[in-house]
Design a protein around this motif. Sequence first.
Motif, PDB file in Angstrom:
ATOM      1  N   ASP A   3       0.860  -1.183   0.000  1.00  0.00           N
ATOM      2  CA  ASP A   3       0.000   0.000   0.000  1.00  0.00           C
ATOM      3  C   ASP A   3       0.894   1.229   0.000  1.00  0.00           C
ATOM      4  O   ASP A   3       1.229   1.776   1.036  1.00  0.00           O
ATOM      5  CB  ASP A   3      -0.915  -0.003   1.228  1.00  0.00           C
ATOM      6  CG  ASP A   3      -1.980  -1.075   1.131  1.00  0.00           C
ATOM      7  OD1 ASP A   3      -2.137  -1.660   0.048  1.00  0.00           O
ATOM      8  OD2 ASP A   3      -2.661  -1.315   2.133  1.00  0.00           O
ATOM      9  N   TRP A   5       0.393   4.189  -1.829  1.00  0.00           N
ATOM     10  CA  TRP A   5      -0.221   5.456  -2.230  1.00  0.00           C
ATOM     11  C   TRP A   5      -0.984   6.065  -1.061  1.00  0.00           C
ATOM     12  O   TRP A   5      -1.848   5.421  -0.472  1.00  0.00           O
ATOM     13  CB  TRP A   5      -1.158   5.218  -3.406  1.00  0.00           C
ATOM     14  CG  TRP A   5      -0.425   4.687  -4.597  1.00  0.00           C
ATOM     15  CD1 TRP A   5      -0.167   3.373  -4.879  1.00  0.00           C
ATOM     16  CD2 TRP A   5       0.177   5.448  -5.635  1.00  0.00           C
ATOM     17  NE1 TRP A   5       0.557   3.288  -6.036  1.00  0.00           N
ATOM     18  CE2 TRP A   5       0.779   4.548  -6.529  1.00  0.00           C
ATOM     19  CE3 TRP A   5       0.262   6.815  -5.895  1.00  0.00           C
ATOM     20  CZ2 TRP A   5       1.453   4.961  -7.665  1.00  0.00           C
ATOM     21  CZ3 TRP A   5       0.932   7.230  -7.035  1.00  0.00           C
ATOM     22  CH2 TRP A   5       1.514   6.311  -7.902  1.00  0.00           C
ATOM     23  N   THR A   6      -0.666   7.318  -0.735  1.00  0.00           N
ATOM     24  CA  THR A   6      -1.341   8.004   0.368  1.00  0.00           C
ATOM     25  C   THR A   6      -1.652   9.439  -0.033  1.00  0.00           C
ATOM     26  O   THR A   6      -1.051   9.998  -0.951  1.00  0.00           O
ATOM     27  CB  THR A   6      -0.454   8.036   1.633  1.00  0.00           C
ATOM     28  OG1 THR A   6       0.787   8.667   1.324  1.00  0.00           O
ATOM     29  CG2 THR A   6      -0.224   6.642   2.183  1.00  0.00           C
ATOM     30  N   SER A  26      -3.638   3.985   3.525  1.00  0.00           N
ATOM     31  CA  SER A  26      -2.983   3.998   2.230  1.00  0.00           C
ATOM     32  C   SER A  26      -3.726   3.062   1.281  1.00  0.00           C
ATOM     33  O   SER A  26      -4.610   2.311   1.682  1.00  0.00           O
ATOM     34  CB  SER A  26      -1.522   3.601   2.381  1.00  0.00           C
ATOM     35  OG  SER A  26      -1.415   2.341   3.008  1.00  0.00           O
ATOM     36  N   ALA A  33      -6.520   5.099  -4.856  1.00  0.00           N
ATOM     37  CA  ALA A  33      -6.425   6.340  -4.084  1.00  0.00           C
ATOM     38  C   ALA A  33      -7.291   7.430  -4.715  1.00  0.00           C
ATOM     39  O   ALA A  33      -8.025   8.139  -4.028  1.00  0.00           O
ATOM     40  CB  ALA A  33      -4.970   6.797  -3.989  1.00  0.00           C
ATOM     41  N   GLU A  56       3.462   8.671  -3.512  1.00  0.00           N
ATOM     42  CA  GLU A  56       3.795   7.257  -3.692  1.00  0.00           C
ATOM     43  C   GLU A  56       5.006   7.019  -2.807  1.00  0.00           C
ATOM     44  O   GLU A  56       6.088   7.559  -3.080  1.00  0.00           O
ATOM     45  CB  GLU A  56       4.112   6.923  -5.141  1.00  0.00           C
ATOM     46  CG  GLU A  56       4.429   5.453  -5.321  1.00  0.00           C
ATOM     47  CD  GLU A  56       4.789   5.084  -6.751  1.00  0.00           C
ATOM     48  OE1 GLU A  56       4.773   3.890  -7.057  1.00  0.00           O
ATOM     49  OE2 GLU A  56       5.105   5.987  -7.551  1.00  0.00           O
TER      50      GLU A  56
END
Length: 71
Positions: A3, A5-6, A26, A33, A56
């Motif tokens: 995970d 992507w935040t 995330s 996302a 990322e």
Amino acid sequence: MSDAWTWRYEDADGRVVTPEGVPTGSFPTQSDAESWLGEEWRTLLDHGVDAVRLLEHDAEVYGPMSLRPAQ
């Protein structure tokens, strides 16, 4: 796949914020996302988030992107 992507949330002054009750998790893909943001942007705005940046891992992909509707 991790995970990676935040979203980073920012207030109107560009300060990073973590409002109470707003998810900070995330996502496994950029698409996940972005889809989540498309569903939740109003909730974020209601909690004081004015803009977001997509990350990322620790690298900024884009932003800041305002959550306010265009005038």
